[in-house]
Design an enzyme around this catalytic site. Structure first.
Site, PDB file in Angstrom:
ATOM      1  CG  HIS A   1      -1.871   1.141   1.291  1.00 40.26           C
ATOM      2  ND1 HIS A   1      -3.174   1.045   0.860  1.00 40.26           N
ATOM      3  CD2 HIS A   1      -1.718   2.417   1.722  1.00 40.26           C
ATOM      4  CE1 HIS A   1      -3.776   2.211   1.024  1.00 40.26           C
ATOM      5  NE2 HIS A   1      -2.912   3.070   1.547  1.00 40.26           N
ATOM      6  CD  GLU A   2       1.483   3.883   3.629  1.00 34.87           C
ATOM      7  OE1 GLU A   2       1.692   4.870   2.902  1.00 34.87           O
ATOM      8  OE2 GLU A   2       0.487   3.801   4.370  1.00 34.87           O
TER       9      GLU A   2
ATOM     10  CG  HIS B   1      -6.576   5.557  -0.469  1.00 35.32           C
ATOM     11  ND1 HIS B   1      -6.839   6.367   0.596  1.00 35.32           N
ATOM     12  CD2 HIS B   1      -5.375   4.998  -0.215  1.00 35.32           C
ATOM     13  CE1 HIS B   1      -5.845   6.300   1.464  1.00 35.32           C
ATOM     14  NE2 HIS B   1      -4.937   5.478   0.990  1.00 35.32           N
ATOM     15  CB  CYS B   2      -7.793   1.005  -5.160  1.00 30.45           C
ATOM     16  SG  CYS B   2      -8.498   0.022  -6.490  1.00 30.45           S
TER      17      CYS B   2
ATOM     18  CB  CYS C   1      -7.121  -3.119  -4.759  1.00 32.46           C
ATOM     19  SG  CYS C   1      -5.628  -2.263  -5.310  1.00 32.46           S
TER      20      CYS C   1
ATOM     21  CB  CYS D   1      -7.069  -4.127  -8.524  1.00 31.66           C
ATOM     22  SG  CYS D   1      -7.023  -2.369  -8.913  1.00 31.66           S
TER      23      CYS D   1
ATOM     24  CB  CYS E   1      -3.554  -0.432  -8.651  1.00 31.67           C
ATOM     25  SG  CYS E   1      -4.852   0.475  -7.764  1.00 31.67           S
TER      26      CYS E   1
HETATM   27 ZN   LIG Z   1      -3.152   5.079   1.733  1.00 29.82          ZN
HETATM   28 ZN   LIG Z   2      -6.520  -1.059  -7.101  1.00 27.68          ZN
END
Ligand SMILES: [Zn+2]
Ligand SMILES: [Zn+2]
Length: 177
Positions: free
Chosen positions: A129-130, A139-140, A145, A164, A167
């Protein structure tokens, strides 16, 4: 260029060693664990008994070298930014540095028995994520994801450790000339 994992403070053995191959796989880049740890003492704020993640990111910037693709700090310290009670991690949007904390990923923090496998999964998801943010991902909407937002550990458990296809498309399109 390598994805570099930087221990910040004392970490349980093996945590970064387990994380490295999974991240190398996800981001298709070699990943190395740096041997010397960064002492986070400078970012400690006694009135909150927590460490200010933005200050850690600033300090990490000085450790970026020509071989750093991205620099990801991993710490057991409890992180915060002033407007929030805590953060699981923080990233510089567009790179190069990000930091994540194990503190609130541990079951023990919630009064539950330790679960090493769950901890490693949560850590990987937060790392992806980071690092996604350092690659300009926002953000998704896909809750599975890794870029889905999560403000509690249970939310992290709902998502997967992968990006995903949307992304992924954004990340890997950047490699094309
Ligand atoms: Zn975030
Ligand atoms: Zn995503």
């Amino acid at each position: 260029m390598n994805l570099q994992l930087l221990p910040i403070g004392k970490l349980d053995g093996g945590v970064l060693g387990d994380l490295a191959p999974a991240l190398a796989d996800t981001f298709r880049v070699p990943c190395e664990v740096l041997s010397s740890a960064l002492d986070p003492g400078f970012a400690f704020h006694g009135e909150r008994q927590q460490y200010h993640s933005s200050e850690i990111l600033l300090r990490m910037q000085g450790l970026v070298t020509a071989t750093s693709w991205r620099l990801l700090g991993v710490t057991s310290a409890d992180l915060y930014i002033p407007i929030l009670t805590f953060v699981f991690g923080e990233a510089q949007i567009g790179g190069p540095c990000a930091v994540i904390s194990l503190h609130r990923l541990r079951q023990e923090f919630y009064g539950l028995p330790p679960d090493g496998r769950l901890l490693q999964q949560r850590l990987l998801k937060e790392a992806v994520h980071e690092l996604g943010h350092t690659l300009n991902l926002t953000h998704c909407d896909d809750y599975r994801c890794a870029m889905a937002p999560s403000h509690a550990a249970e939310w992290i458990d709902l998502k997967e450790s992968w990006l995903c296809s949307t992304c992924q498309g954004r990340v890997f399109a950047q490699d094309d000339p």
